[in-house]
Design a protein around this motif. Structure first.
Motif, PDB file in Angstrom:
ATOM      1  N   LEU A 194      90.592 -44.664 -24.796  1.00 37.13           N
ATOM      2  CA  LEU A 194      90.117 -44.239 -23.591  1.00 37.13           C
ATOM      3  C   LEU A 194      89.463 -43.405 -23.710  1.00 37.13           C
ATOM      4  O   LEU A 194      88.251 -43.350 -22.819  1.00 37.13           O
ATOM      5  CB  LEU A 194      91.643 -43.771 -22.689  1.00 37.13           C
ATOM      6  N   LEU A 195      89.108 -42.637 -24.640  1.00 36.07           N
ATOM      7  CA  LEU A 195      88.007 -41.500 -24.841  1.00 36.07           C
ATOM      8  C   LEU A 195      86.665 -42.328 -25.163  1.00 36.07           C
ATOM      9  O   LEU A 195      85.515 -42.224 -24.569  1.00 36.07           O
ATOM     10  CB  LEU A 195      88.275 -40.604 -25.914  1.00 36.07           C
ATOM     11  N   GLY A 196      86.798 -43.321 -25.723  1.00 34.24           N
ATOM     12  CA  GLY A 196      85.795 -44.337 -26.312  1.00 34.24           C
ATOM     13  C   GLY A 196      85.047 -45.053 -24.959  1.00 34.24           C
ATOM     14  O   GLY A 196      83.891 -45.052 -24.818  1.00 34.24           O
ATOM     15  N   LEU A 197      86.208 -45.427 -24.212  1.00 30.72           N
ATOM     16  CA  LEU A 197      85.694 -46.172 -23.109  1.00 30.72           C
ATOM     17  C   LEU A 197      85.199 -45.447 -22.049  1.00 30.72           C
ATOM     18  O   LEU A 197      84.137 -45.712 -21.356  1.00 30.72           O
ATOM     19  CB  LEU A 197      87.162 -46.781 -22.624  1.00 30.72           C
ATOM     20  N   THR A 198      85.574 -44.139 -22.049  1.00 29.31           N
ATOM     21  CA  THR A 198      84.931 -43.181 -21.119  1.00 29.31           C
ATOM     22  C   THR A 198      83.545 -42.864 -21.448  1.00 29.31           C
ATOM     23  O   THR A 198      82.392 -42.860 -20.687  1.00 29.31           O
ATOM     24  CB  THR A 198      85.804 -41.864 -20.930  1.00 29.31           C
ATOM     25  N   ASP A 199      83.207 -42.789 -22.944  1.00 28.38           N
ATOM     26  CA  ASP A 199      81.848 -42.291 -23.302  1.00 28.38           C
ATOM     27  C   ASP A 199      81.005 -43.489 -22.955  1.00 28.38           C
ATOM     28  O   ASP A 199      79.605 -43.347 -22.614  1.00 28.38           O
ATOM     29  CB  ASP A 199      82.030 -41.992 -24.650  1.00 28.38           C
ATOM     30  N   VAL A 200      81.470 -44.693 -23.219  1.00 26.43           N
ATOM     31  CA  VAL A 200      80.533 -45.990 -23.499  1.00 26.43           C
ATOM     32  C   VAL A 200      79.911 -46.229 -21.750  1.00 26.43           C
ATOM     33  O   VAL A 200      79.055 -46.239 -21.372  1.00 26.43           O
ATOM     34  CB  VAL A 200      81.020 -46.957 -23.678  1.00 26.43           C
ATOM     35  N   GLN A 201      81.080 -45.934 -20.854  1.00 30.35           N
ATOM     36  CA  GLN A 201      80.871 -45.970 -19.395  1.00 30.35           C
ATOM     37  C   GLN A 201      79.969 -44.946 -18.941  1.00 30.35           C
ATOM     38  O   GLN A 201      79.089 -45.297 -18.037  1.00 30.35           O
ATOM     39  CB  GLN A 201      82.162 -46.454 -18.683  1.00 30.35           C
ATOM     40  N   ALA A 202      80.088 -43.916 -19.456  1.00 36.13           N
ATOM     41  CA  ALA A 202      79.332 -42.709 -18.834  1.00 36.13           C
ATOM     42  C   ALA A 202      77.836 -43.077 -19.191  1.00 36.13           C
ATOM     43  O   ALA A 202      76.789 -42.865 -18.563  1.00 36.13           O
ATOM     44  CB  ALA A 202      79.647 -41.331 -19.462  1.00 36.13           C
ATOM     45  N   ASN A 203      77.463 -43.610 -20.441  1.00 34.83           N
ATOM     46  CA  ASN A 203      76.070 -43.788 -20.811  1.00 34.83           C
ATOM     47  C   ASN A 203      75.462 -44.983 -19.996  1.00 34.83           C
ATOM     48  O   ASN A 203      74.419 -45.009 -19.688  1.00 34.83           O
ATOM     49  CB  ASN A 203      76.081 -44.240 -22.343  1.00 34.83           C
ATOM     50  N   TYR A 204      76.473 -46.242 -19.869  1.00 32.77           N
ATOM     51  CA  TYR A 204      75.950 -47.305 -19.040  1.00 32.77           C
ATOM     52  C   TYR A 204      75.701 -47.136 -17.635  1.00 32.77           C
ATOM     53  O   TYR A 204      74.750 -47.525 -17.010  1.00 32.77           O
ATOM     54  CB  TYR A 204      77.012 -48.398 -19.082  1.00 32.77           C
TER      55      TYR A 204
END
Length: 417
Positions: free
Chosen positions: A119-129
């Motif tokens: 969930l943390l990795g998904l949050t970080d990726v979508q924040a950048n995108y």
């Protein structure tokens, strides 16, 4: 601070509750007055400022390389750029976790916390995108202003989940930094730099707010992990899931753009420069977060847009404005104010006291001092034999004089005898 103990007589008057509250409020609002200049500008603060501005310079590097990629090569592949960054981090920090033994090994971490880091990795990726996609729908001014939304969200999340308690001076410091951002945006408008698209401003502004919220969640999780677990674990696990998620998302959303890329050495050099800046940024940001806090780091990063503007003066022929210097100074003043007075952390609830020994039990039985040998030992000054100078415990739990002295003085606490 609480009231000092005094020998009060019947004629002494107590301070009314209203005056006490006013005095306490003034003390909080004027917290900076109790600090001398040498106590404010400590080596720790100067190091935090320098490292924070170093992070801003790295963000500036990513902005400049992205600008060249978009203008000179018409490359619009944010997931490719994120994938390169996560891959470099994965090669470094996930490899370290693979080589570890015990509870720090990647298999043990995955067994216990894989879904949290996913969930943390998904949050970080979508924040950048989402923030990159916002440039397609709204203006640069909106992005610069709304991106500051990350700071109040961070403070709210830190209040509830990290139990951080802010003083009034911290809110004043945040307001000061936001005034500096306003000066920077005003300079952009006066210089005619309100760039970006206005195809769907409402959608673009919404994407910026979503990105700021996701960044705040990611940064709060980062602060908790690096202060309570380890920096390597945070980077290794986030990069592992970030690589997988960004790779899948890149294959779905950008496969056509990737097929049309005309590869050459300039393009590859710009991509490598972007990935290197992001790699160093991700590697060092947890260090600064551990030194200060996620909120303080984001206040420091408000100068990143200014660094990009300063680079644009030479690279893209931007128009200079004195407001840029004013903005930089005001943001740094706010950052110093925020870090000059430490935040408070709510103490955890007290643990229930262990029940005392039952009648007839030895006082150290079942504790860290539980005796494991019932061999009689001398408590007094006598040596050997059963003669005088010996005091015996009725249960034969007896201490030699040196160990008895240690127990009486509190030494060797927590050591099993």
């Amino acid at each position: 601070m609480g009231p000092h103990p005094t020998n009060s007589g019947p004629d002494d008057e107590e301070m009314p509750p209203e005056e006490e509250r006013i005095t306490e409020r003034k003390g909080l609002l004027c917290g900076l007055h109790s600090y001398k200049l040498k106590d404010v500008f400590t080596w720790q603060l100067l190091k935090a400022i320098a490292m924070g501005q170093g992070l801003s310079a790295l963000i500036c590097g990513t902005a400049v390389t992205s600008q060249y990629l978009a203008v000179d090569f018409q490359l619009d592949t944010p997931m490719l750029q994120s994938f390169l960054n996560y891959s470099l981090l994965c090669l470094t920090y996930t490899s370290i976790l693979i080589c570890r033994r015990g509870d720090g090994n990647i298999l043990q971490i995955l067994k216990k916390k894989w879904w949290k880091y996913f969930l943390l990795g998904l949050t970080d990726v979508q924040a950048n995108y989402t923030v990159v996609k916002a440039y397609q729908y709204t203006t640069l001014t909106s992005i610069q202003l709304l991106d500051c939304f990350v700071i109040p969200v961070l403070m709210v999340l830190s209040w509830f989940f990290l139990k951080t308690r802010y003083r009034p001076v911290h809110y004043v410091a945040v307001g000061t930094c936001l005034v500096g951002v306003g000066a920077m945006v005003g300079a952009d408008l006066l210089a005619g730099r309100d760039q970006g698209s206005s195809a769907n401003i409402l959608l673009g502004d919404g994407l910026v707010l979503i990105s700021a919220t996701l960044y705040a969640v990611s940064n709060v999780c980062q602060e908790y992990t690096v202060k309570n677990l380890s920096r390597v674990e945070f980077l290794g696990m986030v990069s592992l899931f970030g690589t997988l998620i960004s790779g899948v998302q890149m294959a779905i959303l950008e496969h056509r753009a990737l097929a049309n890329i005309q590869w050459n050495w300039k393009l590859m050099l710009l991509l490598a420069g972007f990935a290197l800046c992001m790699y160093i940024l991700y590697s060092f940001m947890p260090i600064v977060v551990r030194m200060t806090s996620a909120t303080a780091v984001n206040l420091s990063l408000l100068t990143a847009d200014l660094f990009s503007l300063f680079c644009g003066l030479f690279l893209f022929k931007y128009t200079f404005s004195v407001l840029y210097i004013v903005s930089l100074v005001v943001i740094l003043v706010g950052f110093v104010m925020f870090n000059a007075v430490p935040t408070l952390t709510s103490a955890p609830p007290p643990e229930p006291e262990a029940p005392g020994p039952e009648e007839g039990d030895h006082p150290y039985q079942g504790s860290a001092f539980e005796v494991t040998c019932t061999e009689p030992a001398c408590l007094g000054g006598g040596e050997g034999g059963d003669g005088g100078g010996r005091n015996c415990d009725p249960k034969c739990f007896m201490w030699g004089q040196p160990m008895y002295d240690q127990l009486a003085s509190g030494e060797e606490r927590g050591t099993r005898l």
